[in-house]
Design an enzyme around this catalytic site. Structure first.
Site, PDB file in Angstrom:
ATOM      1  N   LYS A  90       0.863  -1.181   0.000  1.00 57.40           N
ATOM      2  CA  LYS A  90       0.000   0.000   0.000  1.00 57.40           C
ATOM      3  C   LYS A  90       0.901   1.234   0.000  1.00 57.40           C
ATOM      4  O   LYS A  90       1.795   1.356   0.854  1.00 57.40           O
ATOM      5  CB  LYS A  90      -0.879  -0.040   1.250  1.00 57.40           C
TER       6      LYS A  90
HETATM    7  C1  E4P Z   1      -8.365   1.980   3.562  1.00 60.02           C
HETATM    8  O1  E4P Z   1      -7.565   1.214   3.086  1.00 60.02           O
HETATM    9  C2  E4P Z   1      -8.185   2.706   4.826  1.00 60.02           C
HETATM   10  O2  E4P Z   1      -7.522   1.854   5.728  1.00 60.02           O
HETATM   11  C3  E4P Z   1      -9.486   3.081   5.508  1.00 60.02           C
HETATM   12  O3  E4P Z   1     -10.613   2.703   4.764  1.00 60.02           O
HETATM   13  C4  E4P Z   1      -9.526   4.438   6.112  1.00 60.02           C
HETATM   14  O4  E4P Z   1     -10.783   4.659   6.711  1.00 60.02           O
HETATM   15  P1  E4P Z   1     -11.078   5.794   7.768  1.00 60.02           P
HETATM   16  O5  E4P Z   1     -11.353   7.063   7.029  1.00 60.02           O
HETATM   17  O6  E4P Z   1     -12.306   5.300   8.489  1.00 60.02           O
HETATM   18  O7  E4P Z   1      -9.867   5.901   8.650  1.00 60.02           O
END
Ligand code: E4P
Length: 221
Positions: A90
């Site tokens: 990522k």
């Molecule tokens: C995606 O890969 C992220 O980890 C995640 O969806 C972030 O979500 P949040 O805005 O609830 O922190």
């Protein structure tokens, strides 16, 4: 649309996998920090707990700012669990993140470009070879923008331009987000366990179960 779970909590991952609908796991530095465990150890535990899923996203750390630093971290992450092919690197949506994405995707490594908030960012990530692009719905909604509309536009663009990257609708906060991104053409939604559970619920389902149970008792006479 496939389901990924958005957590680093092993218990939640195992519970979601038991339902039989889980195709992947996404983590991020904030989610791992909540768990109080070494990041690499948790990624290994996740890979071992859900061996059949297609992807486990492991994010490069915020300390890696240049493409070279991100690639060096990615190379270490790719060794986890004996070089597990599920591990998906990522990367942040930055110029350096895109360069790292191009390099890694050319090597056949799965990548997930995260923190996407515009169609142009998604287009760049797709052209850099991202396996997955992650638009964040909830965070856009938080600033009074329309997160689902972003997913709709990215899906349309990818169709028109015949781009292969898969859209992971991320930052999903409630069941209506899930319905709307599925209708919008997201390939995947990554969801916290609480929302996965909510998807299965309806008060009439509970009432129906109670009524059937009560009638069943009567039928036993
Ligand atoms: C995606 O890969 C992220 O980890 C995640 O969806 C972030 O979500 P949040 O805005 O609830 O922190």
């Amino acid at each position: 649309m496939k389901f990924f779970i958005d957590t680093a909590n092993l218990e939640d991952i195992i519970k979601a996998n038991k339902i039989g609908v889980l195709s992947g796991v996404t983590t991020n530095p904030s989610l791992v920090a909540k768990e109080g465990i070494k990041f690499e150890d948790r990624i290994e535990e996740i890979c071992q707990s859900v061996p059949e899923v297609e992807s486990v996203s492991a994010e490069v750390s915020p300390d890696a700012v240049t493409a070279e630093e991100m690639i060096a971290e990615a190379e270490e992450l790719l060794k986890i669990n004996g070089g597990d092919e599920k591990i998906t690197i990522k990367l942040p949506m930055t110029i350096e993140g895109l360069a790292a994405c191009r390099y890694l995707s050319k090597k056949g490594v799965k990548t997930n470009v995260t923190l996407i908030f515009t169609v142009n960012q998604a287009l760049l990530a797709a052209r850099a070879g991202a396996t997955y692009v992650s638009p964040f719905l909830g965070r856009l909604d938080d600033i009074s923008e329309d997160g689902v509309q972003l997913v709709t536009k990215i899906a349309e663009l990818f169709r028109i331009q015949q781009l292969d990257s898969q859209i992971i609708a991320a930052s999903v906060r409630h069941p209506d987000h899930v319905t709307r991104v599925a209708m919008a053409g997201a390939h995947i939604a990554t969801i916290p366990y609480a929302v996965i559970e909510q998807l299965s619920k309806h008060p009439l389902t509970d009432q129906g179960i109670e009524k059937f149970a009560a009638d069943w008792e009567k039928a036993k006479i």
